[in-house]
Design an enzyme around this catalytic site. Structure first.
Site, short mmCIF file in Angstrom:
data_model
loop_
_atom_site.label_atom_id
_atom_site.label_comp_id
_atom_site.label_asym_id
_atom_site.label_seq_id
_atom_site.Cartn_x
_atom_site.Cartn_y
_atom_site.Cartn_z
N ASN A 11 -29.14 -27.23 -29.37
CA ASN A 11 -28.47 -28.50 -29.91
C ASN A 11 -27.23 -27.96 -31.19
OD1 ASN A 11 -27.50 -30.70 -31.15
ND2 ASN A 11 -29.49 -31.41 -32.04
N LYS A 17 -24.94 -29.36 -32.36
CA LYS A 17 -24.51 -30.52 -33.58
C LYS A 17 -23.17 -30.48 -33.41
CE LYS A 17 -29.28 -30.07 -35.41
NZ LYS A 17 -29.84 -30.27 -36.72
N HIS A 45 -32.06 -38.34 -31.26
CA HIS A 45 -32.25 -37.29 -32.33
C HIS A 45 -32.35 -38.15 -33.93
CE1 HIS A 45 -31.07 -34.04 -35.13
NE2 HIS A 45 -31.64 -33.23 -34.02
N GLU A 95 -31.12 -37.37 -36.60
CA GLU A 95 -29.74 -37.54 -37.53
C GLU A 95 -29.07 -38.68 -36.81
OE1 GLU A 95 -28.35 -33.40 -36.50
OE2 GLU A 95 -29.77 -32.62 -37.95
N GLU A 140 -39.77 -33.44 -33.09
CA GLU A 140 -38.91 -32.91 -34.27
C GLU A 140 -39.37 -33.61 -35.58
OE1 GLU A 140 -35.43 -30.52 -32.69
OE2 GLU A 140 -34.81 -32.68 -32.86
N GLY A 192 -33.86 -28.28 -40.15
CA GLY A 192 -32.51 -27.53 -40.57
C GLY A 192 -33.14 -27.13 -42.16
P1 PGA Z 1 -32.84 -26.80 -36.59
O1 PGA Z 1 -32.50 -27.95 -35.84
O2 PGA Z 1 -33.42 -25.96 -35.49
O3 PGA Z 1 -31.64 -26.28 -37.31
O4 PGA Z 1 -34.00 -27.00 -37.64
C1 PGA Z 1 -33.33 -28.61 -34.45
C2 PGA Z 1 -32.77 -29.91 -34.35
O5 PGA Z 1 -31.99 -30.85 -34.97
O6 PGA Z 1 -32.77 -29.99 -33.13
#
Ligand code: PGA
Length: 256
Positions: free
Chosen positions: A14, A16, A99, A101, A170, A176
């Site tokens: 991903n 982003k 997701h 976010e 997740e 993150g």
């Molecule tokens: P990350 O993000 O690996 O940077 O923790 C995972 C995601 O948001 O799918």
């Protein structure tokens, strides 16, 4: 009944809202070179929307698949700034829905996630439904109730499990942050989610659904997640922008 051994893990990258077009094309080209044809794992890349066409072109004819990070629930019309699932046909095979976010930063409700899931399925694309608890739910013991609600609302109106369906577990507090869940904790949640799918769509569906762990997965910790019986790969954010790290994660999944 599908044996659990038959589940091929899938690793998603991903990206982003990262990478300029040339950097995106370079990464796609490198990943094709290192991962095309790798057996024992599905590899799925989620570039930013403007680079989906580039991803399709660079990866065409390879074993790597392209996914969109989001889609709207209407197929077309006067919805400035949105992308309908039908517009992704022929470019992407998968769509990431729900997701955290999207849910937290953009206020996406469980109803909206459900609308997107139904629209993605209607367009014949494969959904990757992301679910996960915020720290507040974890602290107050509401993790399972929250996951059940996200899954139930996300799948509302979808009467049989979509072909190739993927759930990404997740935990919000692990995304993150560099603070991944423990493999044992992630395993327990993924097993719980598999049980919910079995409750809803039957035991065969529960055995067939692929459930990824996501949240600070990197080249060092990936194998410890893949060793868990109910974790079928990973959804990777930060580490997916590094070709070597992402390839190492994919190889770890293939070896699991
Ligand atoms: P990350 O993000 O690996 O940077 O923790 C995972 C995601 O948001 O799918």
């Amino acid at each position: 009944m599908v044996s659990p051994m038959a589940r091929v893990p899938v690793v998603g990258g991903n990206w982003k809202m990262n990478l300029a077009r040339s950097a995106a094309r370079d990464l796609l080209t490198t990943l094709r070179g290192t991962l095309d044809g790798l057996e024992g794992v599905g590899v799925l890349l989620f570039p930013p929307a403007p680079w989906l066409g580039d991803a399709h072109d660079v990866l065409e004819g390879s074993s790597l698949r392209v996914g969109a990070q989001n889609a709207y629930w209407e197929q077309k019309g006067a919805f400035t700034g949105e992308v309908g699932p039908a517009m992704l046909q022929g470019t992407a095979t998968h769509v990431l829905v729900g997701h955290s976010e999207r849910r937290i930063l953009f206020g996406e409700t469980v109803w909206e996630t459900g609308q997107k899931m139904r629209a993605v399925c209607a367009a014949g694309l494969t959904p990757v439904l992301a679910v996960g608890e915020p720290l507040s739910d974890r602290r107050s013991g509401r993790t399972e109730a929250g996951l059940r609600r996200q899954l139930t609302e996300g799948m509302r109106g979808i009467t049989s499990m979509p072909e190739g369906f993927i759930v990404a577990y997740e935990p919000v507090w692990a995304i993150g942050t560099g603070e991944a869940a423990t493999p044992e904790d992630a395993q327990a949640r993924c097993k719980f989610l598999r049980g919910l799918i079995a409750e809803r769509y039957g035991d065969d569906a529960g055995e067939a659904v692929r459930i990824q762990y996501g949240g600070s997965v990197n080249a060092e910790n990936a194998a410890s997640f893949f060793a868990q019986p109910d974790i079928d790969g990973a959804l990777v954010g930060g580490a997916s922008l590094d070709a070597d790290a992402f390839a190492a994660i994919c190889r770890a999944a293939a070896a699991s």
